[in-house]
Write an enzyme that holds these catalytic residues in place. Structure first.
Site, PDB file in Angstrom:
ATOM      1  CG  HIS A  52       9.888  -7.592  23.481  1.00 45.32           C
ATOM      2  ND1 HIS A  52      10.184  -8.375  24.573  1.00 45.32           N
ATOM      3  CD2 HIS A  52      11.012  -6.875  23.217  1.00 45.32           C
ATOM      4  CE1 HIS A  52      11.437  -8.155  24.942  1.00 45.32           C
ATOM      5  NE2 HIS A  52      11.962  -7.250  24.135  1.00 45.32           N
ATOM      6  CG  HIS A 109       8.266  -7.286  34.695  1.00 49.29           C
ATOM      7  ND1 HIS A 109       9.382  -7.238  33.884  1.00 49.29           N
ATOM      8  CD2 HIS A 109       8.730  -7.418  35.957  1.00 49.29           C
ATOM      9  CE1 HIS A 109      10.466  -7.343  34.624  1.00 49.29           C
ATOM     10  NE2 HIS A 109      10.100  -7.440  35.888  1.00 49.29           N
TER      11      HIS A 109
HETATM   12  P1  AMP Z   1      12.552  -7.976  37.768  1.00 52.29           P
HETATM   13  O1  AMP Z   1      13.721  -8.108  38.694  1.00 52.29           O
HETATM   14  O2  AMP Z   1      11.704  -6.778  38.074  1.00 52.29           O
HETATM   15  O3  AMP Z   1      12.972  -8.062  36.312  1.00 52.29           O
HETATM   16  O4  AMP Z   1      11.616  -9.189  38.108  1.00 52.29           O
HETATM   17  C1  AMP Z   1      11.512 -10.337  37.347  1.00 52.29           C
HETATM   18  C2  AMP Z   1      10.547 -11.231  38.089  1.00 52.29           C
HETATM   19  O5  AMP Z   1      10.176 -12.283  37.230  1.00 52.29           O
HETATM   20  C3  AMP Z   1      11.123 -11.857  39.365  1.00 52.29           C
HETATM   21  O6  AMP Z   1      10.323 -11.476  40.482  1.00 52.29           O
HETATM   22  C4  AMP Z   1      11.040 -13.361  39.075  1.00 52.29           C
HETATM   23  O7  AMP Z   1      10.694 -14.119  40.216  1.00 52.29           O
HETATM   24  C5  AMP Z   1       9.975 -13.425  38.008  1.00 52.29           C
HETATM   25  N1  AMP Z   1      10.059 -14.576  37.115  1.00 52.29           N
HETATM   26  C6  AMP Z   1      11.149 -15.035  36.460  1.00 52.29           C
HETATM   27  N2  AMP Z   1      10.848 -16.106  35.711  1.00 52.29           N
HETATM   28  C7  AMP Z   1       9.526 -16.340  35.898  1.00 52.29           C
HETATM   29  C8  AMP Z   1       8.613 -17.322  35.407  1.00 52.29           C
HETATM   30  N3  AMP Z   1       8.993 -18.282  34.551  1.00 52.29           N
HETATM   31  N4  AMP Z   1       7.315 -17.259  35.808  1.00 52.29           N
HETATM   32  C9  AMP Z   1       6.920 -16.298  36.678  1.00 52.29           C
HETATM   33  N5  AMP Z   1       7.734 -15.337  37.170  1.00 52.29           N
HETATM   34  C10 AMP Z   1       9.015 -15.362  36.797  1.00 52.29           C
HETATM   35 ZN    ZN Z   2       9.163  -9.892  25.484  1.00 51.82          ZN
END
Ligand code: AMP
Ligand code: ZN
Length: 122
Positions: A52, A109
């Site tokens: 994390h 990410h």
């Molecule tokens: P960010 O705005 O860069 O924090 O992007 C977060 C990303 O996580 C977004 O594109 C969401 O669609 C994706 N996301 C959120 N929840 C999930 C999930 N359970 N599984 C896969 N992707 C997710």
């Molecule tokens: Zn985490």
């Protein structure tokens, strides 16, 4: 295996631990990749450290090897997932950092987005 620091309240820690299902793209001891649930492009997956780390803002020299390994995985995973070869194809590699950077999930990410255009966003 090295001890991995995880946050029990973090969505992506739970996904990396397989407590929440995802479309797995890649996994090793330190890294996990899975399909974005709301894809912006024909290929859209997220590459995360299992450890994390809240965002790029917390990254330091101690993470250089981990991040280097993650970056070195991107070309291989992008092609495996259906991105077309460089230079006619290619992909976007993106990390949002903090509120003003548009970050919604507070676990580091990298978005990898590619495939034939048009895309939903970007
Ligand atoms: P960010 O705005 O860069 O924090 O992007 C977060 C990303 O996580 C977004 O594109 C969401 O669609 C994706 N996301 C959120 N929840 C999930 C999930 N359970 N599984 C896969 N992707 C997710
Ligand atoms: Zn985490």
């Amino acid at each position: 295996m090295s001890a991995l620091i995880q946050d029990p309240d973090c969505l992506f820690c739970k996904i990396a631990a397989k407590q929440i299902p995802s479309g797995i793209v890649y996994e090793d001891d330190e890294v996990f990749a899975f399909h974005d649930i709301h894809p912006w492009a024909p290929v859209h997956f997220l590459l995360i450290p299992k450890m994390h780390i809240p965002s790029m803002a917390q990254v330091g020299a101690e993470h250089a090897a981990l991040l280097g390994r993650m970056m070195a995985l991107v070309p291989k995973l992008a092609l495996e997932q259906g991105c077309n070869p460089y230079p006619q194809g290619g992909y976007r590699l993106l990390t949002n950092t903090g509120r003003e950077g548009g970050q919604e999930v507070q676990h580091l990410h990298f978005h990898v987005m590619g495939g034939p255009r048009p895309w939903l966003r970007g």
